[in-house]
Each structure stands twice: as C-alpha cells, then as structure tokens.
Design an enzyme around this catalytic site. Structure first.
Site, short mmCIF file in Angstrom:
data_model
loop_
_atom_site.label_atom_id
_atom_site.label_comp_id
_atom_site.label_asym_id
_atom_site.label_seq_id
_atom_site.Cartn_x
_atom_site.Cartn_y
_atom_site.Cartn_z
N LYS A 10 0.63 -1.33 0.05
CA LYS A 10 0.08 -0.06 -0.08
C LYS A 10 0.93 1.16 -0.02
O LYS A 10 2.11 1.05 0.25
CB LYS A 10 -0.78 -0.05 1.09
CG LYS A 10 -1.74 -1.25 0.95
CD LYS A 10 -2.87 -1.26 2.21
CE LYS A 10 -3.96 -2.43 2.39
NZ LYS A 10 -4.84 -2.17 3.25
N TYR A 50 -12.59 -1.76 -3.69
CA TYR A 50 -12.87 -2.00 -2.40
C TYR A 50 -14.75 -1.75 -2.38
O TYR A 50 -15.04 -1.47 -1.09
CB TYR A 50 -12.18 -1.03 -1.30
CG TYR A 50 -10.84 -1.50 -0.97
CD1 TYR A 50 -10.67 -2.52 -0.02
CD2 TYR A 50 -9.73 -0.83 -1.48
CE1 TYR A 50 -9.38 -2.97 0.24
CE2 TYR A 50 -8.61 -0.96 -0.97
CZ TYR A 50 -8.46 -2.21 0.08
OH TYR A 50 -6.97 -2.65 0.08
N ASN A 113 -1.95 0.27 6.73
CA ASN A 113 -1.42 -1.00 7.14
C ASN A 113 -0.57 -1.84 6.19
O ASN A 113 -0.47 -2.98 6.30
CB ASN A 113 -2.60 -1.96 7.84
CG ASN A 113 -3.49 -2.67 6.69
OD1 ASN A 113 -3.46 -2.17 5.41
ND2 ASN A 113 -4.49 -3.29 7.20
N HIS A 116 -2.02 -5.31 1.41
CA HIS A 116 -3.53 -5.92 1.58
C HIS A 116 -3.19 -7.50 1.17
O HIS A 116 -2.03 -7.95 0.44
CB HIS A 116 -4.16 -5.55 0.43
CG HIS A 116 -5.29 -6.20 0.07
ND1 HIS A 116 -6.67 -6.03 0.58
CD2 HIS A 116 -5.63 -7.17 -0.93
CE1 HIS A 116 -7.39 -6.98 0.43
NE2 HIS A 116 -7.06 -7.67 -0.81
N GLU A 127 -9.60 -10.46 -7.39
CA GLU A 127 -8.88 -9.15 -7.03
C GLU A 127 -7.51 -9.45 -8.23
O GLU A 127 -7.06 -8.61 -8.61
CB GLU A 127 -8.22 -9.26 -5.83
CG GLU A 127 -9.52 -8.90 -4.58
CD GLU A 127 -9.02 -9.09 -3.25
OE1 GLU A 127 -9.85 -8.83 -2.54
OE2 GLU A 127 -7.90 -9.43 -3.08
P1 CMP Z 1 -7.52 -4.41 3.90
O1 CMP Z 1 -7.03 -5.95 4.28
O2 CMP Z 1 -6.69 -3.87 2.68
O3 CMP Z 1 -8.94 -4.50 3.52
C1 CMP Z 1 -9.84 -3.47 3.84
C2 CMP Z 1 -9.15 -2.25 4.44
O4 CMP Z 1 -9.89 -1.33 5.03
C3 CMP Z 1 -8.32 -3.02 5.57
O5 CMP Z 1 -6.99 -3.57 5.03
C4 CMP Z 1 -7.98 -1.58 6.53
O6 CMP Z 1 -6.44 -1.06 6.13
C5 CMP Z 1 -8.98 -0.61 5.92
N1 CMP Z 1 -9.61 -0.05 7.29
C6 CMP Z 1 -9.62 1.19 7.46
N2 CMP Z 1 -10.43 1.35 8.52
C7 CMP Z 1 -10.90 0.07 9.02
C8 CMP Z 1 -11.76 -0.24 10.30
N3 CMP Z 1 -12.02 0.80 11.16
N4 CMP Z 1 -11.89 -1.65 10.24
C9 CMP Z 1 -11.34 -2.41 9.10
N5 CMP Z 1 -10.45 -2.01 8.24
C10 CMP Z 1 -10.24 -0.68 8.02
#
Ligand code: CMP
Length: 138
Positions: A10, A50, A113, A116, A127
């Site tokens: 990311k 998303y 984070n 993904h 995806e």
């Molecule tokens: P990812 O695995 O890419 O899939 C969805 C993303 O939403 C997740 O990682 C997080 O980075 C993001 N995200 C942001 N805020 C939240 C939240 N409150 N709860 C869960 N996912 C979140």
C-alpha cells in the site's frame, strides 16, 4: 483450496521505503511471483476494488488513502496461499498483529496497514484479475 493469493503493497509502505524488504519477505517465505506491477489507483478504481466496503464508515478514507500514491500489486503462489499469506502479514490492525509479521514490522495504523491480502480463494481470483490479464500471469 487454491494455491494463489493477491496482494498490494500500500501507499504508506511504498512512501516509507519498505517495498524491497516486503517483497524480499514474500520470496523468503516461499511465495512464487505469478504477476507483479507498480501502479497507481485512481479514486474511482480504488472505490471499485473496495466496493464490498462501500457502506462501512471508513470507506471514504480507505479510497482516498489507496489512491494517494503508487502501490505494488502482485499475485503470489504457494500451497494454501490465502491462509499462509494472511498468517505472514498478521492482523488487519498492526496493534494486534503478531511479532515478526509484515504489518507488525511495517504498518503504522489500521487504515495504513502496509499490505493487503485476499481473504478467500474466490476473492483472490477476483482481485488478481482486477489488475492482471491472463497474459500477465506466469
Ligand atoms: P485490507 O485488508 O486492505 O481491506 C480493507 C481495509 O480497510 C483494511 O485492510 C484496512 O486497512 C482498512 N480499514 C480502515 N479502517 C478500518 C476499520 N475501522 N476496520 C477495518 N478495516 C479498516
């Protein structure tokens, strides 16, 4: 059980200079690269990727963050890839991620984070084909 998963490094990890270390970790953990590219998502494309989270309160923030800079997208192969990769990256929230996992090492927050990872075989296929044509997968 499929042997492929999909990942993105990311914008936070790209900006913080962690792409090389993260790719190295994928390879050292036994994942084979099936497809890989550096690209940048438009807000529209990030929203589409998303779309499953459209009704969630963090959707706008997620779309804005994921279109804020370049990413690396990849399809990876290993036995039981989806589960093995999710173990390697750790919990979505880095504060809850186990020691040594990629998110524990490189992520800064729940929203930013670092990586993904697909959550199912079905989503891994969807995806992966969002980013790569059949001709780009080896
Ligand atoms: P990812 O695995 O890419 O899939 C969805 C993303 O939403 C997740 O990682 C997080 O980075 C993001 N995200 C942001 N805020 C939240 C939240 N409150 N709860 C869960 N996912 C979140």
């Amino acid at each position: 059980m499929s042997n492929r998963t999909f990942t993105m490094i990311k914008p936070d990890a790209m900006k913080n200079g962690h792409a090389g270390a993260i790719l190295d970790r994928f390879i050292k953990e036994g994942f084979r690269v099936v497809a890989l590219k550096q690209t940048k998502l438009s807000a529209e494309k990030a929203g589409e990727f998303y779309a499953v989270h459209k009704e969630r309160p963090f959707y706008g923030e997620l779309v804005s963050f994921m279109s804020s800079g370049v990413i690396i997208a990849a399809i990876l192969e290993k036995e039981n890839a989806v589960a093995a990769f999710r173990k390697l990256i750790g919990a979505t929230n880095p504060a809850q991620a186990e020691e040594g996992t990629i998110r524990k090492l490189f992520a800064t927050s729940l929203g930013e984070n670092a990586v993904h990872g697909s959550d199912s075989d079905e989503n891994a296929a969807i995806e992966g084909s969002f980013f790569f044509s059949g001709l780009e997968q080896f």
